[in-house]
Write a protein that holds these residues in place. Structure first.
Motif, PDB file in Angstrom:
ATOM      1  N   VAL A  23      45.849 101.015 -75.601  1.00 12.44           N
ATOM      2  CA  VAL A  23      46.083 100.019 -76.654  1.00 12.44           C
ATOM      3  C   VAL A  23      44.784  99.436 -77.180  1.00 12.44           C
ATOM      4  O   VAL A  23      44.609  99.290 -78.398  1.00 12.44           O
ATOM      5  CB  VAL A  23      47.024  98.901 -76.143  1.00 12.44           C
ATOM      6  CG1 VAL A  23      47.019  97.702 -77.091  1.00 12.44           C
ATOM      7  CG2 VAL A  23      48.440  99.433 -76.011  1.00 12.44           C
ATOM      8  N   VAL A  24      43.848  99.103 -76.280  1.00 12.34           N
ATOM      9  CA  VAL A  24      42.616  98.474 -76.768  1.00 12.34           C
ATOM     10  C   VAL A  24      41.803  99.429 -77.635  1.00 12.34           C
ATOM     11  O   VAL A  24      41.086  99.001 -78.542  1.00 12.34           O
ATOM     12  CB  VAL A  24      41.740  97.919 -75.622  1.00 12.34           C
ATOM     13  CG1 VAL A  24      42.486  96.858 -74.845  1.00 12.34           C
ATOM     14  CG2 VAL A  24      41.217  99.000 -74.711  1.00 12.34           C
ATOM     15  N   ILE A  25      41.921 100.734 -77.361  1.00  7.48           N
ATOM     16  CA  ILE A  25      41.225 101.712 -78.193  1.00  7.48           C
ATOM     17  C   ILE A  25      41.993 101.960 -79.488  1.00  7.48           C
ATOM     18  O   ILE A  25      41.436 101.924 -80.590  1.00  7.48           O
ATOM     19  CB  ILE A  25      41.029 103.044 -77.430  1.00  7.48           C
ATOM     20  CG1 ILE A  25      40.191 102.820 -76.153  1.00  7.48           C
ATOM     21  CG2 ILE A  25      40.373 104.075 -78.328  1.00  7.48           C
ATOM     22  CD1 ILE A  25      38.791 102.290 -76.377  1.00  7.48           C
ATOM     23  N   LYS A  26      43.298 102.200 -79.375  1.00  5.09           N
ATOM     24  CA  LYS A  26      44.124 102.518 -80.535  1.00  5.09           C
ATOM     25  C   LYS A  26      44.203 101.340 -81.509  1.00  5.09           C
ATOM     26  O   LYS A  26      44.211 101.528 -82.731  1.00  5.09           O
ATOM     27  CB  LYS A  26      45.534 102.893 -80.065  1.00  5.09           C
ATOM     28  CG  LYS A  26      46.471 103.359 -81.168  1.00  5.09           C
ATOM     29  CD  LYS A  26      46.130 104.746 -81.660  1.00  5.09           C
ATOM     30  CE  LYS A  26      47.178 105.250 -82.644  1.00  5.09           C
ATOM     31  NZ  LYS A  26      46.848 106.567 -83.197  1.00  5.09           N
ATOM     32  N   ALA A  27      44.261 100.112 -80.989  1.00  5.50           N
ATOM     33  CA  ALA A  27      44.350  98.928 -81.844  1.00  5.50           C
ATOM     34  C   ALA A  27      42.989  98.486 -82.372  1.00  5.50           C
ATOM     35  O   ALA A  27      42.877  97.452 -83.020  1.00  5.50           O
ATOM     36  CB  ALA A  27      45.007  97.779 -81.084  1.00  5.50           C
ATOM     37  N   GLU A  28      41.964  99.250 -82.057  1.00  7.65           N
ATOM     38  CA  GLU A  28      40.620  99.050 -82.607  1.00  7.65           C
ATOM     39  C   GLU A  28      40.004  97.714 -82.193  1.00  7.65           C
ATOM     40  O   GLU A  28      39.393  97.016 -82.985  1.00  7.65           O
ATOM     41  CB  GLU A  28      40.648  99.182 -84.135  1.00  7.65           C
ATOM     42  CG  GLU A  28      41.138 100.552 -84.605  1.00  7.65           C
ATOM     43  CD  GLU A  28      41.324 100.633 -86.110  1.00  7.65           C
ATOM     44  OE1 GLU A  28      41.577  99.588 -86.746  1.00  7.65           O
ATOM     45  OE2 GLU A  28      41.231 101.742 -86.652  1.00  7.65           O
ATOM     46  N   LEU A  29      40.192  97.371 -80.918  1.00 10.72           N
ATOM     47  CA  LEU A  29      39.531  96.184 -80.383  1.00 10.72           C
ATOM     48  C   LEU A  29      38.118  96.517 -79.917  1.00 10.72           C
ATOM     49  O   LEU A  29      37.173  95.790 -80.218  1.00 10.72           O
ATOM     50  CB  LEU A  29      40.335  95.605 -79.220  1.00 10.72           C
ATOM     51  CG  LEU A  29      41.746  95.104 -79.522  1.00 10.72           C
ATOM     52  CD1 LEU A  29      42.399  94.567 -78.257  1.00 10.72           C
ATOM     53  CD2 LEU A  29      41.741  94.041 -80.598  1.00 10.72           C
ATOM     54  N   VAL A  30      37.996  97.595 -79.153  1.00 11.63           N
ATOM     55  CA  VAL A  30      36.702  98.016 -78.621  1.00 11.63           C
ATOM     56  C   VAL A  30      36.626  99.536 -78.653  1.00 11.63           C
ATOM     57  O   VAL A  30      37.613 100.219 -78.921  1.00 11.63           O
ATOM     58  CB  VAL A  30      36.481  97.525 -77.167  1.00 11.63           C
ATOM     59  CG1 VAL A  30      36.578  96.018 -77.068  1.00 11.63           C
ATOM     60  CG2 VAL A  30      37.471  98.187 -76.206  1.00 11.63           C
ATOM     61  N   ASP A  31      35.441 100.052 -78.352  1.00  9.11           N
ATOM     62  CA  ASP A  31      35.282 101.494 -78.194  1.00  9.11           C
ATOM     63  C   ASP A  31      34.231 101.760 -77.131  1.00  9.11           C
ATOM     64  O   ASP A  31      33.396 100.898 -76.818  1.00  9.11           O
ATOM     65  CB  ASP A  31      34.885 102.151 -79.518  1.00  9.11           C
ATOM     66  CG  ASP A  31      35.247 103.626 -79.578  1.00  9.11           C
ATOM     67  OD1 ASP A  31      35.724 104.159 -78.553  1.00  9.11           O
ATOM     68  OD2 ASP A  31      35.057 104.242 -80.636  1.00  9.11           O
ATOM     69  N   TYR A  32      34.281 102.940 -76.560  1.00  9.55           N
ATOM     70  CA  TYR A  32      33.301 103.333 -75.552  1.00  9.55           C
ATOM     71  C   TYR A  32      31.944 103.634 -76.193  1.00  9.55           C
ATOM     72  O   TYR A  32      31.869 104.017 -77.358  1.00  9.55           O
ATOM     73  CB  TYR A  32      33.779 104.586 -74.801  1.00  9.55           C
ATOM     74  CG  TYR A  32      35.018 104.384 -73.973  1.00  9.55           C
ATOM     75  CD1 TYR A  32      34.961 103.702 -72.759  1.00  9.55           C
ATOM     76  CD2 TYR A  32      36.251 104.875 -74.400  1.00  9.55           C
ATOM     77  CE1 TYR A  32      36.100 103.524 -71.985  1.00  9.55           C
ATOM     78  CE2 TYR A  32      37.393 104.700 -73.637  1.00  9.55           C
ATOM     79  CZ  TYR A  32      37.314 104.024 -72.427  1.00  9.55           C
ATOM     80  OH  TYR A  32      38.443 103.843 -71.672  1.00  9.55           O
TER      81      TYR A  32
END
Length: 479
Positions: A23-32
């Motif tokens: 979710v945090v990646i898909k919802a564009e909160l953070v990225d690696y």
């Protein structure tokens, strides 16, 4: 919701930890990034943090706290000056050993926290009791070399605020310590819509170098706890070794009393895991960067874009509602509905040709997914009332989870059964012996969350050893 849209999201009932990461990646909160344990905050994720920061900063300043900025590097001898501090943080410290091509005479460490540096500066700035208290805070990033990392929850670099105050008396320092914990409880409950458990940490769980640590604990949907904020009474444990002293009213020299307190971007993790669902995020209206999104339907029809724009402009100008208008031509309305649900926007407004003819629109609330038809001339007032209702409902839903996942144990057999069958908080009596505390952790994986302010008498005996109980403690597995 479209299967294609959510195919990369794990069902939370299957793997809650992976659901969170998806979710945090898909919802564009953070990225690696390419460095393990270091994440990039994308605009939407950082905007939520900015809302938290703004709320807390306002509360701090109401209490006379001033913001300052100190360096991120400290000399090695700072870390070793306070014995508990070095034992607590040395395993997580990252070091700088070279400047350019030159080896440094003394290693520098990147701040995992800044008690030593604040105290060193205070020792230079403080002269007389007349200058006290020093009520200072800084918003910054810190670095702790965690062995196991997870986006937001356990990243090696994270953002936080760290307040550090010094006082003329022990009583003033203790009062400030407890007051700042109340600020955190207010932030988490009223802004993030998450109920908190307030209490004191046990000796083994307190901050390295503290006399006492106080905490606000939160419970996630899967029954694991997140320590959402802590406030520490440090006494003179740092002010003595760092020489933070002053002349008192009688002209005698004495050491100041010290507090420190902090919350971090882990609050974003708590927000996600306390409210989300298999469609993605649910963001409480008070902290949501976007509270309302307007999605026009059949934009090729005359007047649709114009009416949607009119609604958008009226909402933006009405009681500071934070609104967004989605006019992206490359995506279908269905895709947009799913996209904004994933982002957790509290309210969605749909408007098409037939709606315009009827002088109405469709309003969808993210917390319950309920749809309603609203007259356009009543829309502004309806949205404001709806945002308040969603905020309260999200808090109530979160509280219901905590109630359902809180159990009582009178012995270890009950403890193991309750935490394995309904993971969550366990209320149980404790004798105060750290060995009993450690045994619970070894057997169940649970740790003491806190000794709650509100004590309950569950039993006379310790849940582990059966000896006379000292306190009722709330236990739980943690993130």
């Amino acid at each position: 919701m479209s299967d294609n849209f959510v195919k990369e999201i794990t069902n939370m009932e299957d793997d809650f930890a992976q659901w969170f990461t998806d979710v945090v990646i898909k919802a564009e909160l953070v990225d690696y990034t390419e460095v393990k344990g270091f994440i990039a905050y994308r605009p939407y994720g950082f905007a939520i943090w900015e809302r938290i920061k703004e709320y807390e900063d306002t509360e701090f300043k109401k209490r006379g706290v001033q913001n300052i900025a100190l360096p991120m590097l400290m000399p090695e001898h700072y870390l070793t000056t306070e014995k508990d501090h070095v034992e607590g943080f040395a395993p997580e410290v990252a070091w700088v050993t070279k400047g350019g091509e030159k080896e440094l005479e003394e290693k520098l460490y990147i701040r995992p926290t800044s008690e030593p540096l604040f105290c060193r500066m205070y020792s230079k700035w403080l002269k007389s009791w007349r200058e006290l208290p020093f009520l200072y805070n800084q918003w910054c990033n810190v670095l702790r070399w965690e062995k196991e990392t997870r986006p937001i929850l356990r990243s090696r670099e994270f953002y936080w605020q760290e307040g550090h105050t010094i006082h003329a008396t022990e009583q003033e320092a203790i009062e400030l310590t407890l007051e700042m914990l109340d600020v955190y409880a207010d932030t988490i409950e009223n802004l993030l819509a998450i109920p908190v458990l307030k209490g004191k940490k046990t000796e083994s769980e307190k901050f390295a170098g503290a006399v006492d640590t106080y905490t606000v604990e939160t419970l996630m949907l899967d029954g694991r706890a997140i320590q959402a904020g802590t406030s520490h009474y440090l006494g003179q444990n740092f002010t003595k070794p760092f020489g933070v002293k002053f002349q008192n009213k009688e002209g005698k020299e004495e050491f100041a009393y010290h507090t420190s307190w902090g919350t971090s971007t882990r609050l974003l993790g708590a927000l996600i895991m306390a409210h989300g669902d298999n469609r993605g995020l649910k963001i409480p209206p008070k902290v949501a960067p976007i509270q309302v999104v307007i999605v026009p339907v059949a934009t090729n029809k005359e007047g649709v874009i114009e009416k949607a724009t009119e609604i958008y402009n009226e909402l933006k100008g009405y009681k500071d509602i934070r609104a967004e208008l989605d006019l992206r031509e490359q995506y279908s309305p269905g895709y947009k509905f799913n996209y904004w649900e994933m982002k957790g926007i509290p309210v969605r407004i749909e408007i098409g040709p037939r709606d315009i003819e009827n002088g109405e629109c469709v309003v969808v609330r993210r917390d319950t997914l309920e749809k309603m038809t609203v007259k356009l001339d009543e829309l502004n007032e309806t949205v404001v009332k709806l945002l308040d209702d969603i905020q309260q409902n999200m808090y109530n839903m979160c509280k219901e989870v905590r109630v359902k996942r809180t159990n009582v144990a009178h012995n270890m057999e009950e403890f193991e059964k309750e935490i394995n069958e309904n993971q969550g908080y366990i209320k149980a009596m404790w004798c105060g012996d750290p060995e009993c505390e450690e045994k619970i952790h070894e057997i169940t994986g649970a740790k003491s969350r806190c000794i709650p302010y509100e004590q309950e008498h569950i039993d006379d005996k310790c849940v582990v050893c059966g000896k006379q109980a000292k306190d009722m403690v709330v236990w739980g597995r943690q993130y």
